[in-house]
Structure formats: structure tokens, C-alpha cells
Design an enzyme around this catalytic site. Structure first.
Site, PDB file in Angstrom:
ATOM      1  N   GLU A 229       0.807  -1.225   0.000  1.00  0.00           N
ATOM      2  CA  GLU A 229       0.000   0.000   0.000  1.00  0.00           C
ATOM      3  C   GLU A 229       0.844   1.280   0.000  1.00  0.00           C
ATOM      4  O   GLU A 229       0.456   2.266  -0.601  1.00  0.00           O
ATOM      5  CB  GLU A 229      -0.956   0.018   1.191  1.00  0.00           C
ATOM      6  N   HIS A 245       8.060 -26.420   4.927  1.00  0.00           N
ATOM      7  CA  HIS A 245       7.424 -27.628   4.409  1.00  0.00           C
ATOM      8  C   HIS A 245       6.894 -27.434   2.993  1.00  0.00           C
ATOM      9  O   HIS A 245       6.175 -28.289   2.485  1.00  0.00           O
ATOM     10  CB  HIS A 245       6.305 -28.063   5.364  1.00  0.00           C
ATOM     11  N   LYS A 339     -13.350   0.347  -4.884  1.00  0.00           N
ATOM     12  CA  LYS A 339     -14.539   0.624  -4.053  1.00  0.00           C
ATOM     13  C   LYS A 339     -15.583   1.396  -4.869  1.00  0.00           C
ATOM     14  O   LYS A 339     -16.776   1.134  -4.769  1.00  0.00           O
ATOM     15  CB  LYS A 339     -14.147   1.388  -2.775  1.00  0.00           C
TER      16      LYS A 339
HETATM   17  C1  F6R Z   1      -6.123   1.972   3.477  1.00  0.00           C
HETATM   18  C2  F6R Z   1      -6.173   0.623   4.052  1.00  0.00           C
HETATM   19  C3  F6R Z   1      -7.209  -0.351   3.556  1.00  0.00           C
HETATM   20  C4  F6R Z   1      -8.545  -0.199   4.313  1.00  0.00           C
HETATM   21  C5  F6R Z   1      -9.586  -1.190   3.797  1.00  0.00           C
HETATM   22  C6  F6R Z   1     -10.901  -1.198   4.608  1.00  0.00           C
HETATM   23  O1  F6R Z   1      -5.206   2.758   4.222  1.00  0.00           O
HETATM   24  O2  F6R Z   1      -5.364   0.303   4.855  1.00  0.00           O
HETATM   25  O3  F6R Z   1      -6.696  -1.634   3.690  1.00  0.00           O
HETATM   26  O4  F6R Z   1      -8.333  -0.393   5.684  1.00  0.00           O
HETATM   27  O5  F6R Z   1      -9.880  -0.913   2.464  1.00  0.00           O
HETATM   28  O6  F6R Z   1     -11.395   0.088   4.778  1.00  0.00           O
HETATM   29  P1  F6R Z   1     -11.849   0.569   6.238  1.00  0.00           P
HETATM   30  O7  F6R Z   1     -10.623   0.434   7.098  1.00  0.00           O
HETATM   31  O8  F6R Z   1     -12.307   1.958   6.082  1.00  0.00           O
HETATM   32  O9  F6R Z   1     -12.944  -0.369   6.653  1.00  0.00           O
END
Ligand code: F6R
Length: 344
Positions: A229, A245, A339
Site C-alpha cells: 500500500e 514444508h 470501491k
Molecule cells: C487503506 C487501508 C485499507 C482499508 C480497507 C478497509 O489505508 O489500509 O486496507 O483499511 O480498504 O477500509 P476501512 O478500514 O475503512 O474499513
């Protein structure tokens, strides 16, 4: 996020990690006190940066709780969840669709639920249902809010009488991270900065991060996620003894690609004696095959301090790696794009 977050922002977030833990020690968890009872199991449900705190909790509770702690990263909860389950629904934004769906599943199954979030739909749903909402400080990116996304979980369990000593462990974590920060923050040059040194080893290589089951496994998982990330680079992780393993056999071909692998081993003084022997033999097996093998040793006494000391070095290393690639570590456009497409 509405605010434009430049590369320096992530360093600021990292610098403030000890303060996150300190802040959590002052939080009011009395809203959750009404849920004190004997549970058959605990499920933490969340994704990405909001789920990894669940894994830390799972490992933390392994030797402390007689009931299982399971991490769920999916739309639905496991079949065993029911009225004797405690479900901790964690989402930094409060709008992650898988977590909202798992929350609804927990409600249907009659579980006790606590929501941990900065707001969003999760806060709304939990408030409407009369479930406790632990409000987390906003304005960060989820992975940079790891203190806020983990410490409240363990402190709530302490409050419910399920674990003891958690506050002390969180305090030790603050002390260890504050000391460690002096050694790995940007002001420190590469020759005395372990995180910068590691980033140099990972640059133009494929990182392979190895931890050890029940000690450094979550830290290894976190290193991988943070490299993905923050540096926007591939990375892979595995754990001892399992990797002995299977994975360890796969370092023969294609030779030129194997030579591009940079292995990092996360070590803990509490690793089982047989694991320590396995690590030494594994290093011998890798000699001359991969680009490099480096080790990072955990600091502190408690499981939490040790885990976060490894995580802290990895977090800084991932941001230094982003810097080497000329990449802004803070935005994650691909996750945002996904998203948005899913919301269409
Ligand atoms: C972004 C991050 C992502 C979010 C994930 C879920 O910094 O680390 O892995 O954590 O997309 O989103 P939230 O945390 O808002 O439920």
C-alpha cells in the site's frame, strides 16, 4: 480523503503512532461494559488496515483466553457465530461493504456486537440497534491508524474482564516505540537507520517477509501489506515452521527471478528453540540463491510491544521504499477505484 495527503504526511502519521496508543489508554469504554458475560467465541470482522488489529488480538489471546478469537474478512460470518459470540466490527471509514454485511449477519445471528469506527454507516447502524460504538479518531488513512484500530479492541476485552494486563502492555508499547522511533525516523542516516537500510535492500527487488507462527506472524503480514500500500510494490509473506514444508523448496528456478528476491526474517527472542534452529538452517539453504537475507529483531517484553516494534520498523521501511521509488505512500488509488466500481 478530502485532504491532499503528500508523502510527508505518512511520516507524520508514523511519528504519532506512540501517541495513538497513549490516546487509547484515555478512551472511555464504559459503553461496552453492559456486554460483560461468558462468551463461547470472539470474532473480529473487518478488512485491510481495519482487520489486522484482529490478527494481533487473535495472537495476543492465544495463550490468554480459553475461547477462540477468529478474524473474519468476508461478507458473512462463520456458521458457529450465535448468541454466545462477541463480534467486534471494525471499519475505519465505517463504509466498507463487506464489514457492513458481516455486521448485519452478526445482528441476524443474535451475537453481541461492538462497532469500532470513525463514523459512516457502521456507526449509524450500530447506534440504531443500540449497540456500543467506540469512536476512533478520524483524519488518517486506515493503515496509519493501526494504534487506534487495535488498542481499543484489547482494552475493551480488558474492560469486559476477558483479559488482564492489557493496559500495562499498551503502556510498554508506547515506551518501546518512542525509543525505537529515534533510531528509524527520517533524520537518521542509512548507516545507523535499520528501516532505511532494509528499504535499500528491498529496492528493485521482490520482498519476501517471513515471521514465525504465534510470535511475529502478524508483523510479517503487516510488512507485506504496508509495502503493497505504501510503496505500491509486490511483497509476499509466510511463517516458520510452515514455510519449511513447502516454500523453501521453491528457490531453484527461474534463477534470474529468484535472484531478485530479498528475504526479511522477523525474529522474536520468544521464538521456540526449534524455530531458531530452523531459521539458521533455512539461511544456509538460501545462501547464494536470493539477493539478500536480512533480519529484524523484536524489542520489548510483552507480546504487544514486540509485535509493534517489528511493525514500526516495517512501516518506516515501506515509506522509505516508496521514497526510493519516487512514489507518494499515502493515497491508495487502486483501492479507491475498486470501491467506487463496486458501488456502481
Ligand atoms: C487503506 C487501508 C485499507 C482499508 C480497507 C478497509 O489505508 O489500509 O486496507 O483499511 O480498504 O477500509 P476501512 O478500514 O475503512 O474499513
Amino acid at each position: 480523503m478530502a485532504v491532499e495527503m503528500g508523502p510527508e504526511m505518512m511520516f507524520e502519521f508514523l511519528y504519532n503512532l506512540p501517541a495513538q496508543f497513549e490516546g487509547c489508554l484515555k478512551m472511555d469504554f464504559s459503553k461496552a461494559s453492559g456486554l460483560k458475560k461468558e462468551y463461547a467465541n470472539i470474532v473480529v470482522t473487518g478488512l485491510g488496515g481495519s482487520a489486522i488489529g484482529g490478527d494481533i488480538l487473535r495472537c495476543y489471546c492465544q495463550s490468554r483466553l480459553p475461547i477462540p478469537v477468529v478474524v473474519n474478512r468476508d461478507y458473512m460470518l462463520p456458521r458457529f457465530v450465535g448468541p454466545d459470540s462477541l463480534v467486534l466490527a471494525v471499519s475505519y471509514s465505517g463504509n466498507t461493504e463487506e464489514t457492513l454485511s458481516a455486521y448485519e449477519d452478526a445482528r441476524e445471528k443474535g451475537a453481541s456486537i461492538i462497532a469500532f469506527t470513525t463514523g459512516g454507516k457502521l456507526a449509524e447502524m450500530a447506534a440504531l440497534d443500540g449497540n456500543p460504538v467506540i469512536t476512533i479518531t478520524g483524519g488518517l488513512v486506515p493503515r496509519a491508524a493501526t494504534g487506534y484500530l487495535f488498542a481499543p479492541l484489547v482494552l475493551v476485552l480488558e474492560r469486559l474482564g476477558l483479559v488482564s494486563g492489557a493496559s500495562e502492555d499498551v503502556k510498554e508499547t508506547v515506551t518501546v516505540l518512542t525509543q525505537l522511533r529515534e533510531e528509524i525516523e527520517p533524520g537518521r542516516e542509512e548507516d545507523s537507520n535499520r528501516a532505511r537500510f532494509i528499504a535499500g535492500q528491498l529496492y528493485q527487488r521482490i520482498p519476501v517477509i517471513w515471521g514465525c507462527s504465534s510470535t511475529s506472524e502478524v508483523a510479517a503480514m503487516r510488512w507485506k501489506g504496508q509495502i503493497n500500500e505504501n510503496a505500491k510494490a509486490p511483497a509476499y509473506f509466510n511463517v516458520f515452521p510452515e514455510l519449511n514444508h513447502n516454500e523453501i523448496v521453491g528457490f531453484e528456478v527461474p534463477e534470474d527471478l529468484v535472484k531478485k528476491l530479498a528475504v526479511i526474517i522477523l525474529r522474536d527472542p520468544d521464538d521456540h528453540g526449534r524455530i531458531t534452529k530452523r531459521i539458521e538452517i533455512t539461511k544456509d539453504i538460501l545462501q547464494g540463491k536470493v539477493s539478500s537475507v536480512a533480519e529484524v529483531e523484536a524489542r520489548g517484553n510483552s507480546f504487544l510491544a514486540k509485535t509493534y516494534s517489528l511493525i514500526y520498523v516495517g512501516d518506516y521501511a515501506s515509506v522509505y521504499l516508496a521514497e526510493l521509488y519516487g512514489i507518494n505512500p499515502t493515497p491508495v488509488q487502486v483501492i479507491d477505484y475498486l470501491k467506487a466500481r463496486m458501488a456502481e
